[in-house]
Write a protein that holds these residues in place. Sequence first.
Motif, PDB file in Angstrom:
ATOM      1  N   TYR A   1       0.945  -1.230   0.145  1.00 33.85           N
ATOM      2  CA  TYR A   1       0.075   0.032  -0.007  1.00 33.85           C
ATOM      3  C   TYR A   1       0.868   1.291  -0.077  1.00 33.85           C
ATOM      4  O   TYR A   1       1.882   1.286   0.756  1.00 33.85           O
ATOM      5  N   VAL A   2       0.542   2.210  -0.998  1.00 30.15           N
ATOM      6  CA  VAL A   2       1.493   3.460  -0.919  1.00 30.15           C
ATOM      7  C   VAL A   2       0.543   4.703  -0.707  1.00 30.15           C
ATOM      8  O   VAL A   2      -0.214   4.943  -1.594  1.00 30.15           O
ATOM      9  N   ARG A   3       1.245   5.640  -0.127  1.00 36.72           N
ATOM     10  CA  ARG A   3       0.849   6.936  -0.133  1.00 36.72           C
ATOM     11  C   ARG A   3       2.033   7.741  -0.492  1.00 36.72           C
ATOM     12  O   ARG A   3       3.020   7.652  -0.063  1.00 36.72           O
ATOM     13  N   SER A   4       1.502   8.719  -1.427  1.00 33.41           N
ATOM     14  CA  SER A   4       2.603   9.617  -1.956  1.00 33.41           C
ATOM     15  C   SER A   4       2.319  10.991  -1.377  1.00 33.41           C
ATOM     16  O   SER A   4       1.298  11.350  -1.134  1.00 33.41           O
ATOM     17  N   TYR A   5       3.623  11.766  -1.212  1.00 33.71           N
ATOM     18  CA  TYR A   5       3.621  13.059  -0.743  1.00 33.71           C
ATOM     19  C   TYR A   5       4.701  14.070  -1.076  1.00 33.71           C
ATOM     20  O   TYR A   5       5.733  13.269  -1.712  1.00 33.71           O
ATOM     21  N   GLY A   6       4.796  15.069  -1.402  1.00 33.99           N
ATOM     22  CA  GLY A   6       5.816  16.005  -1.785  1.00 33.99           C
ATOM     23  C   GLY A   6       6.671  16.503  -0.698  1.00 33.99           C
ATOM     24  O   GLY A   6       6.477  16.180   0.732  1.00 33.99           O
ATOM     25  N   GLY A   7       7.468  17.478  -0.984  1.00 34.81           N
ATOM     26  CA  GLY A   7       8.171  18.295   0.096  1.00 34.81           C
ATOM     27  C   GLY A   7       9.558  17.362   0.390  1.00 34.81           C
ATOM     28  O   GLY A   7      10.053  16.659  -0.351  1.00 34.81           O
ATOM     29  N   TRP A   8       9.944  17.411   1.712  1.00 27.00           N
ATOM     30  CA  TRP A   8      11.080  16.783   2.307  1.00 27.00           C
ATOM     31  C   TRP A   8      10.602  15.426   2.907  1.00 27.00           C
ATOM     32  O   TRP A   8       9.839  15.500   3.800  1.00 27.00           O
TER      33      TRP A   8
ATOM     34  N   VAL B   1       5.204   6.556   1.463  1.00 30.05           N
ATOM     35  CA  VAL B   1       5.047   5.581   2.659  1.00 30.05           C
ATOM     36  C   VAL B   1       4.656   4.456   2.058  1.00 30.05           C
ATOM     37  O   VAL B   1       3.656   4.246   1.492  1.00 30.05           O
ATOM     38  N   TRP B   2       5.184   3.192   2.629  1.00 29.62           N
ATOM     39  CA  TRP B   2       4.746   1.907   2.172  1.00 29.62           C
ATOM     40  C   TRP B   2       4.153   0.875   3.444  1.00 29.62           C
ATOM     41  O   TRP B   2       5.053   0.824   4.335  1.00 29.62           O
ATOM     42  N   TYR B   3       3.263   0.408   3.216  1.00 29.51           N
ATOM     43  CA  TYR B   3       2.861  -0.786   4.197  1.00 29.51           C
ATOM     44  C   TYR B   3       2.634  -2.045   3.256  1.00 29.51           C
ATOM     45  O   TYR B   3       1.999  -2.134   2.410  1.00 29.51           O
ATOM     46  N   MET B   4       3.170  -3.168   3.877  1.00 28.58           N
ATOM     47  CA  MET B   4       2.993  -4.376   3.282  1.00 28.58           C
ATOM     48  C   MET B   4       1.631  -5.101   3.372  1.00 28.58           C
ATOM     49  O   MET B   4       1.218  -5.024   4.268  1.00 28.58           O
ATOM     50  N   VAL B   5       1.248  -5.357   2.218  1.00 25.28           N
ATOM     51  CA  VAL B   5      -0.284  -6.237   2.154  1.00 25.28           C
ATOM     52  C   VAL B   5      -0.090  -7.445   2.726  1.00 25.28           C
ATOM     53  O   VAL B   5       0.720  -8.315   2.468  1.00 25.28           O
ATOM     54  N   GLU B   6      -1.200  -7.666   3.584  1.00 23.76           N
ATOM     55  CA  GLU B   6      -1.207  -9.198   3.867  1.00 23.76           C
ATOM     56  C   GLU B   6      -2.590  -9.480   3.478  1.00 23.76           C
ATOM     57  O   GLU B   6      -3.668  -8.858   3.471  1.00 23.76           O
ATOM     58  N   GLY B   7      -2.718 -10.831   2.840  1.00 24.32           N
ATOM     59  CA  GLY B   7      -3.884 -11.154   2.231  1.00 24.32           C
ATOM     60  C   GLY B   7      -4.130 -10.698   0.681  1.00 24.32           C
ATOM     61  O   GLY B   7      -3.254 -10.191   0.194  1.00 24.32           O
TER      62      GLY B   7
END
Length: 215
Positions: A147-154, A201-207
Amino acid sequence: MVYFVGLVGLLLILTAEARVGISSESSFCTESRECLLYDLVCKNDDYEVRHYDSVKWVSTDEESHFMDKAMYTAFQRLFKYITGSNEAGVNINMTTPVTVKIEEKKRLWQSSVFTLNFLLPSDYQFIPPQPTDGSVYFTETPDMKVYVRSYGGWMMSLTSNVNSMLLKRQLDKVQATYNKDYHYAVGYDSPMKILNRHNEVWYMVEGEPVCPTSS
């Protein structure tokens, strides 16, 4: 027999190049020749799900209360490795992204072990030169969905923590299952780049991944 071995070797090289490929194939890999490529599984307004093949990284650990401090020390260590501090004495091209594996803190005052990872380029995916620093080692991420959330900046402790919290909130809202022991902070840009920065930010998918049209 020689032909068979050669064919296997060629297939391995082609496989590596399919996983770590030319940066022009990604819209946010703008400063390196090669980038970690992925297949988009699904996407909504809050997050996306990606599939990544298994790849090899060069890694190092640093314990600290803050990601920023740990990253500075760990980055210097890995940068030395790719600029010749390895048993072959070779320079290795920088790739993107750089990832930081972060333990989920149970208490705010606890320190954490941060693992910084440089993606090895396709030429070194299978036989990278050994590090000369004992605190530098190789890791391999499995074939995985994230699961991926993208964001800008630093990418800093504050921005990383806020975006990981927002992603967790979105995933919990749709009752998605994911690994809650750690997550990854992911950066694509050098400190010299000022505009149009890209972090994740990444979280590993389960199932099975959950990706409703609107969460």
